[in-house]
Enzyme design. Structure first.
Site, PDB file in Angstrom:
ATOM      1  N   HIS B 218       1.251 -21.475   6.770  1.00 54.34           N
ATOM      2  CA  HIS B 218       2.357 -21.822   5.876  1.00 54.34           C
ATOM      3  C   HIS B 218       2.604 -23.324   5.774  1.00 54.34           C
ATOM      4  O   HIS B 218       3.493 -23.741   5.030  1.00 54.34           O
ATOM      5  CB  HIS B 218       3.626 -21.070   6.304  1.00 54.34           C
ATOM      6  CG  HIS B 218       3.624 -19.653   5.816  1.00 54.34           C
ATOM      7  ND1 HIS B 218       4.677 -19.056   5.207  1.00 54.34           N
ATOM      8  CD2 HIS B 218       2.633 -18.713   5.824  1.00 54.34           C
ATOM      9  CE1 HIS B 218       4.375 -17.816   4.868  1.00 54.34           C
ATOM     10  NE2 HIS B 218       3.137 -17.577   5.240  1.00 54.34           N
ATOM     11  N   SER B 222      -1.872 -20.834   1.357  1.00 53.61           N
ATOM     12  CA  SER B 222      -3.161 -20.151   1.336  1.00 53.61           C
ATOM     13  C   SER B 222      -4.167 -20.896   0.467  1.00 53.61           C
ATOM     14  O   SER B 222      -3.810 -21.554  -0.501  1.00 53.61           O
ATOM     15  CB  SER B 222      -2.992 -18.740   0.770  1.00 53.61           C
ATOM     16  OG  SER B 222      -2.132 -17.987   1.572  1.00 53.61           O
ATOM     17  N   LYS B 246       1.045  -6.583  -3.931  1.00 60.10           N
ATOM     18  CA  LYS B 246      -0.419  -6.516  -3.911  1.00 60.10           C
ATOM     19  C   LYS B 246      -0.911  -6.181  -2.502  1.00 60.10           C
ATOM     20  O   LYS B 246      -1.804  -5.349  -2.335  1.00 60.10           O
ATOM     21  CB  LYS B 246      -1.023  -7.837  -4.381  1.00 60.10           C
ATOM     22  CG  LYS B 246      -2.525  -7.750  -4.585  1.00 60.10           C
ATOM     23  CD  LYS B 246      -3.058  -8.860  -5.470  1.00 60.10           C
ATOM     24  CE  LYS B 246      -4.555  -8.689  -5.686  1.00 60.10           C
ATOM     25  NZ  LYS B 246      -5.063  -9.488  -6.799  1.00 60.10           N
ATOM     26  N   ASP B 247      -0.318  -6.821  -1.479  1.00 63.81           N
ATOM     27  CA  ASP B 247      -0.692  -6.509  -0.089  1.00 63.81           C
ATOM     28  C   ASP B 247      -0.351  -5.059   0.242  1.00 63.81           C
ATOM     29  O   ASP B 247      -1.133  -4.353   0.880  1.00 63.81           O
ATOM     30  CB  ASP B 247       0.032  -7.442   0.889  1.00 63.81           C
ATOM     31  CG  ASP B 247      -0.642  -8.811   0.994  1.00 63.81           C
ATOM     32  OD1 ASP B 247      -1.787  -8.933   0.512  1.00 63.81           O
ATOM     33  OD2 ASP B 247      -0.035  -9.735   1.546  1.00 63.81           O
ATOM     34  N   GLU B 290     -19.850  -0.461  21.221  1.00 64.58           N
ATOM     35  CA  GLU B 290     -19.274   0.013  19.973  1.00 64.58           C
ATOM     36  C   GLU B 290     -19.884  -0.769  18.810  1.00 64.58           C
ATOM     37  O   GLU B 290     -20.370  -1.893  18.988  1.00 64.58           O
ATOM     38  CB  GLU B 290     -17.755  -0.182  20.018  1.00 64.58           C
ATOM     39  CG  GLU B 290     -17.073   0.745  21.011  1.00 64.58           C
ATOM     40  CD  GLU B 290     -16.919   2.157  20.481  1.00 64.58           C
ATOM     41  OE1 GLU B 290     -17.886   2.940  20.587  1.00 64.58           O
ATOM     42  OE2 GLU B 290     -15.851   2.486  19.957  1.00 64.58           O
TER      43      GLU B 290
END
Lengths: 188, 410
Positions: B218, B222, B246-247, B290
């Site tokens: 922040h 972004s 959107k997220d 894994e």
């Protein structure tokens, strides 16, 4: 405040205050280290874990050519009763061919310096990343050198437990052991 | 959004105003998650930070519940997990959510890392943001590894044995480090206990580093698919409602796929051998970690030397820390880097190839292929990136985000 009596700036002669700062800082660092130690030491094996560190095995029932696996310190212990051919094969290898050069004799000597070539006592943990090599049970693949073969990353050991092929850097480890009689061996 | 900058928002609710005057959490939320100016051109790759955060919360929630029924002792751990599966109400669901949640957390994070690399999000002034991300990734790997040990199955035990033995390759202090990790002479009960303690602790450390990651994000805001900075209000939209929506949409789609695995194929991503209780005297014929560790496992095995393999494996992650300085190109986004764009895809293929090699026994063709893929991995970061940045001629950048977006729309 008596600010005027303190020399201005950091340059010039070290003052009493500089000395106190350094001394306090140094003492603080020693204190932190002293407190950190018990936290690190706490990660070491505990007394009861250490107490389990020796095991006694009766080797009488192990016939020639046979091997047994015993648990010692949470790890498999391989005790192999070697055939005369296996001993001969192990002794015949020139040291120049070995990645971790050790004579066969030095690998079958107990803590009383007594050599018993027919008994090979070793920790059954691959020196690469700790898998248990195959070859101790009848029917197991023994690898190209007739000893042990680690299925994890393909390390092959000979009839003396020495590394001959694959990624492992060292021979199978020989623990401290002592034949207290002809049929009784104490490991650890 | 421009209007709210500098002046604190006025709250109509008296209680909120009273609290905010003493602890400005509402102002903070308003500033950072509501009016926060965000580039208007995000694509769906920008969902994965939010998705990863949701997965982290989900892992902690299911993990705390599982911990109430789990017993960290070598003689009881396996049975306590089976009890969770059979007897504890909804225990099976909590465990399958947690087990598959680890995989989906890594999926989200791998996409998030790819996004950062493809669009050059790691470049100035976001280097520390990127480094914090790599630290989160390392913490995740440690947490996932220790969590996998807890059910005390065959793969748990032998995975723990192989991975802790890696440290014995370090000269001089290696063996002491391994003894400290074990608390004994092998992977045993003290090891299980300390792994359990750390597996519970590290997720909260991750939360703290994620908080720093978000704070660093922040500061400069972004990055975006064009890789150019917003130049004014016409280039941005407020975070809420545009990107909360959107997220939210991306999170729901991701959770649908995740739920499909949890409910219809919960063991597909795991190893059947881990349903056999740990036996320190029998090594499974084929030890595999894994899936999310397979590329690194392949790099470890590709080097025919113990210390070399370990160094290469850790080096594969360490190289990410210096990525911002290895990339010499001044253009961020691969959209404007005609050559590097293709090498980014080659790197993805290379990592997948490494993963396939890691899943298979180190025999036959897998050995040279893994070696070649390992060489390529390091070639990409250490040679290609610095050199290509100097010789590649990037396509012209658009004058602004708004300009590019509106031209595309028109």
């Amino acid at each position: 405040m008596a600010a005027s009596s303190i020399p201005a700036g950091g340059h010039g002669d070290p003052t009493r205050r500089d000395f106190l700062m350094v001394a306090t800082g140094a003492l603080g660092a020693v204190g932190v280290a002293a407190v950190a130690w018990p936290f690190i030491n706490n990660l070491n094996p505990a007394a009861d874990t250490l107490a389990l560190s020796s095991v006694e095995v009766n080797v009488q029932p192990i016939a020639v050519g046979q091997a047994v696996t015993v648990k010692w310190r949470g790890k498999p212990l391989f005790i192999r009763h070697r055939t005369p051919e296996e001993i001969k094969e192990a002794e015949a290898v020139p040291l120049s061919q070995l990645r971790d050069p050790q004579t066969d004799n030095s690998r079958v000597t107990d803590t009383a310096k007594k050599v018993r070539p027919e008994w090979l006592v070793q920790i059954g943990v691959c020196t690469h990343l700790g898998c248990v090599p195959l070859g101790n049970k009848p029917g197991d693949p023994k690898g190209p050198f007739g000893g042990w073969f680690c299925p994890c990353h393909g390390s092959a050991y000979d009839t003396s437990g020495r590394i001959r092929q694959g990624p492992a850097p060292k021979n199978l480890e020989i623990p401290p052991y002592l034949f207290t009689s002809d049929t009784l061996v104490r490991v650890g | 959004m421009a209007s709210s900058h500098g002046t604190p928002p006025a709250f109509n609710n008296k209680v909120i105003a009273w609290i905010d005057h003493r602890l400005p959490i509402f102002s903070y939320i308003e500033k950072e998650y509501h009016t926060f100016p965000t580039p208007r051109n995000f694509n769906y790759f920008w969902n994965f930070g939010a998705i990863a955060t949701v997965m982290l919360v989900l892992m902690i929630a299911t993990g705390v519940v599982l911990a109430t029924n789990y017993t960290p002792h070598t003689s009881m751990a396996f049975d306590s997990v089976e009890r969770i599966m059979r007897d504890v109400p909804s225990g099976w669901l909590m465990r399958y959510l947690h087990m598959n949640g680890a995989s989906f957390f890594f999926i989200a994070v791998y996409v998030h890392i790819f996004r950062g690399m493809y669009y050059g999000s790691y470049k100035a002034p976001r280097e520390l943001l990127w480094i914090l991300g790599v630290i989160i990734f390392l913490l995740m790997m440690a947490t996932a590894f220790m969590g996998y040990v807890l059910p005390w199955g065959q793969m748990s035990f032998w995975g723990a044995t192989v991975i802790t033995n890696l440290f014995s390759a370090i000269p001089v202090v290696g063996d002491s480090i391994v003894t400290w990790l074990w608390g004994g002479f092998a992977v045993e009960n003290p090891t299980l206990n300390r792994f359990y303690a750390l597996h519970y602790l590290l997720p909260f450390v991750i939360v703290a580093v994620v908080a720093l990651h978000v704070v660093a994000l922040h500061v400069h805001g972004s990055n975006n698919p064009l890789g150019i900075d917003p130049k004014g209000p016409q280039d941005t939209v407020p975070f809420h409602p545009y990107y909360t929506m959107k997220d939210g949409f991306g999170v729901v789609v991701f959770l649908i796929v995740y739920a499909a695995f949890v409910f219809f194929s919960p063991n597909m991503l795991g190893d059947a051998a881990n349903y056999i209780e740990a036996n320190p005297l029998v090594t499974p014929t084929h030890i595999v970690p894994e899936w999310y560790f397979l590329p690194y496992y392949a790099i470890l095995r590709a080097i025919p030397d113990k210390l070399g393999g370990v160094l290469a494996m850790f080096g594969a992650i360490a190289v990410l820390f210096v990525l911002p300085w290895l990339d010499t190109s001044r253009v961020r986004s691969c959209s404007f880097r005609p050559i590097y764009k293709w090498f980014m895809f080659v790197l993805v293929i290379d990592v997948v190839v490494l993963g396939v090699c890691g899943a298979n026994p180190p025999e036959g063709w897998y050995v040279p292929i893994a070696q070649l893929a390992t060489v390529y991995y390091f070639f990409h970061f250490l040679i290609l990136l610095p050199v290509l940045g100097k010789i590649e001629r990037p396509r012209p950048l658009p004058p602004s985000i708004a300009d590019a977006v509106l031209k595309k729309a028109g």
